[in-house]
Write an enzyme that holds these catalytic residues in place. Structure first.
Site, PDB file in Angstrom:
ATOM      1  N   ASP A 144       0.851  -1.189   0.000  1.00 29.03           N
ATOM      2  CA  ASP A 144       0.000   0.000   0.000  1.00 29.03           C
ATOM      3  C   ASP A 144       0.891   1.245   0.000  1.00 29.03           C
ATOM      4  O   ASP A 144       1.713   1.419   0.896  1.00 29.03           O
ATOM      5  CB  ASP A 144      -0.892   0.001   1.247  1.00 29.03           C
ATOM      6  N   LYS A 148      -1.342   9.700   0.271  1.00 32.40           N
ATOM      7  CA  LYS A 148      -1.569  11.012   0.882  1.00 32.40           C
ATOM      8  C   LYS A 148      -0.435  11.318   1.865  1.00 32.40           C
ATOM      9  O   LYS A 148      -0.030  10.460   2.647  1.00 32.40           O
ATOM     10  CB  LYS A 148      -2.915  11.036   1.606  1.00 32.40           C
ATOM     11  N   ASP A 180       4.266   0.314  -8.102  1.00 36.58           N
ATOM     12  CA  ASP A 180       3.849   1.028  -9.305  1.00 36.58           C
ATOM     13  C   ASP A 180       3.561   2.501  -8.993  1.00 36.58           C
ATOM     14  O   ASP A 180       2.957   3.201  -9.798  1.00 36.58           O
ATOM     15  CB  ASP A 180       2.619   0.359  -9.937  1.00 36.58           C
ATOM     16  N   LYS A 218      -1.607  -9.822 -13.583  1.00 33.10           N
ATOM     17  CA  LYS A 218      -2.600  -9.241 -14.491  1.00 33.10           C
ATOM     18  C   LYS A 218      -2.739  -7.748 -14.223  1.00 33.10           C
ATOM     19  O   LYS A 218      -2.860  -6.939 -15.139  1.00 33.10           O
ATOM     20  CB  LYS A 218      -3.950  -9.942 -14.295  1.00 33.10           C
ATOM     21  N   GLU A 220      -0.455  -5.761 -13.101  1.00 33.65           N
ATOM     22  CA  GLU A 220       0.732  -5.081 -13.627  1.00 33.65           C
ATOM     23  C   GLU A 220       0.660  -4.962 -15.146  1.00 33.65           C
ATOM     24  O   GLU A 220       0.983  -3.912 -15.715  1.00 33.65           O
ATOM     25  CB  GLU A 220       1.980  -5.857 -13.217  1.00 33.65           C
TER      26      GLU A 220
END
Length: 239
Positions: A144, A148, A180, A218, A220
């Protein structure tokens, strides 16, 4: 933390300090197949949390390089890696129960004997169950990003975590991260480049090409079609 310098000092004084979690516990609904897999395969492939060190050679019935993955999602990539590397042993940690069930279902279907799963907080598992110097690789793929700014403190890759991982890796062992989110990749590099006892394996810059052993998911592939980047970082324990 207030008047206490650290968590250990607070606990010694009998004071409970709430910890910042790097994940959100998402129970989700188990499918019937996932529930059956948990019942059928947990006795042989599951590891229950207990605050004492594991004997990894006993867990797997042999002595082999051990790879540990934090946050394996639904487990598809972890199962693929374990199947492709029967000479290595794999431990996956995930807090999402349906993901654990899905992983065990697929691993059981493929008759894998070199994979074990845990459903618990990964930091507690590392601290209390994984012997120092016992891992050949620790994998943290697409954690994760807590994008923010006010949530950046929840990102799992922090100096204290980097040191914990270093202790658990063998000399020459690798800490492999992938994300990512470019800003998180930059944060990872900043933390790890400052961490003692590590060397960045990149030939130049901070990032490395995706190693063959890390399957493309998938998610990615879909992101790449949309022009999204993925950044892999691999750091070697040097001391």
């Amino acid at each position: 933390m207030g008047q206490y310098k650290n968590q250990a000092e607070a606990e010694a004084a009998g004071v409970y300090i709430s910890k910042v979690k790097s994940y959100v516990k998402r129970e989700g609904r188990l499918t019937k197949a996932q529930g059956r897999a948990l019942e059928q395969f947990w006795p042989t492939m599951g590891i229950d949390y207990q605050p004492e060190l594991l004997d990894l050679s006993t867990v797997f019935g042999r002595t082999a390089p051990v790879v540990l993955e934090i946050g394996f999602g639904m487990g598809k990539s972890l199962v693929e890696m374990a199947e492709a590397a029967p000479e290595q042993d794999f431990i996956g940690i995930e807090v999402h129960r349906p993901g654990v069930g899905a992983c065990l279902a697929e691993a059981g279907e493929r008759n894998l004997t070199n994979l074990r799963a845990m459903e618990h907080d990964a930091v507690e598992v590392l601290k209390n169950m994984i012997p120092d110097g016992s891992l050949s690789r620790l994998q943290l793929f697409f954690p994760d990003p807590w994008h923010k700014k006010r949530h950046h403190k929840r990102r799992i890759v922090q100096p204290e975590f980097a040191e914990l991982v270093r202790q658990k890796l063998c000399i020459g062992g690798h800490f492999h991260m992938a994300t990512d989110w470019e800003q998180y990749a930059e944060h990872m590099a900043e933390v790890m480049n400052a961490a003692q006892g590590y060397s960045n394996t990149a030939a130049e810059g901070d990032y490395v090409p995706r190693p063959d052993y890390r399957p493309i998911t998938k998610f990615e592939t879909r992101g790449q079609k949309l022009g999204h980047g993925v950044w892999d970082l691999i750091y070697e324990r040097t001391k």
